[in-house]
Design an enzyme around this catalytic site. Structure first.
Site: not given
Ligand code: ATR
Length: 272
Positions: A67, A103
């Site tokens: 990420k 997220d």
């Protein structure tokens, strides 16, 4: 076509969840597939990301451990992902790779669903990776002002404090070693590390009380050793299924421009 890229991926429920959402939206020629890309050799992830354009993908989800490292390979990074310093969703639009992060919003939406207001709570975060960045930013942006981050590699927790403290000067943000987790009293404990996903020796040894809330972003297994212990001690426990759902619904809208059918997605994540 949308792909999830990460390592390991065998546990991922995203393909089932997103393919269900595509079907529910009548997007019958959309498919969501998993492709494992390991951390090493480190050149592989760059090749994979740049290959998305050539392979005519519409989007991607990026998961552990990529990420943070993919940011330099993208053409544009959306403001939230820029602030977080990590990307979990890519849109390929007009030949451009655009990075987003869903997220944080997914995590906050799940707290709301669980009727938890994180403001004014003393928060302990275990881990300092890409998911931590999103959760930390979302909590600070939500007004939380008492957060401690513990990580196996302390330098990464210290780096997070250095990066986020100037942007949220009124908040108390501390760092420390994961092995000190049992010494810290918190109202809300959030595990963002990958420990508990497999049978490795469990490095977190904590005791809990009924007023505490323990959130583990892992959803496979549904009950990690941390959640099992917390439940045994009487604390409220939440696993990562809700965060998976809401981050996925946001990503779905980014790729398709449509609202995701949350109920259908829930049905495949929480079968009766
Ligand atoms: P993600 O993008 O999902 O956050 P990541 O960036 O690879 O994934 O972060 C994984 C987190 O799990 C890190 O905090 C990592 O700790 P280190 O920074 O010390 O590597 C933590 N982690 C992974 N395996 C661990 C283990 N066996 N013991 C303790 N922490 C672990």
């Amino acid at each position: 076509m949308v792909v999830i890229i990460g390592w390991p991926l065998s546990h991922s429920l995203s393909p089932l969840m997103q393919n269900t959402a595509f079907m529910a939206a009548g997007l019958h020629d959309w498919y969501y597939i998993p492709i494992s890309v390991p951390k090493y050799p480190s050149t592989r992830i760059k090749e994979a990301i740049l290959g998305l354009r050539a392979l005519n993908f519409r989007g991607a989800n990026i998961t552990i451990p990529h990420k943070e490292v993919i940011l330099p390979f993208l053409d544009h990074i959306h403001e939230t992902a820029q602030n977080i310093g990590a990307v979990n969703t890519i849109l390929i639009d007009d030949e451009k790779l655009i990075g987003y992060n869903t997220d944080g919003i997914g995590f906050i939406k799940d707290l709301i669903e669980n009727k938890i207001d994180p403001q004014h709570k003393k928060i302990l975060i275990l881990g300092a990776g890409g998911s931590t960045r999103a959760i930390l930013y979302a909590l600070l942006d939500h007004g939380c002002d008492d957060i401690t981050i513990l990580n196996r590699t302390i330098a990464k927790a210290e780096d997070l404090v250095k990066q986020f403290k100037p942007r949220f000067p009124k908040a108390s943000i501390d760092s420390g070693n994961l092995s000190d987790a049992s010494c810290i009293k918190a109202d809300l404990i959030i595990n963002t590390t990958s420990v508990g996903m497999n049978d490795d020796l469990y490095p977190i040894n904590m005791s809990f009380s009924p007023e505490q809330i323990v959130y583990d972003i892992i959803y496979q297994p549904r009950m990690t050793p941390l959640l099992t212990k917390a439940q045994h001690d009487g604390a409220k426990v939440i696993n990562g299924l809700g965060m998976l759902l809401y981050q996925g619904a946001e990503a779905f809208s980014i790729w398709t421009g449509k609202k995701a059918d949350i109920d259908m997605m829930k049905k495949c994540l929480y079968p009766i």
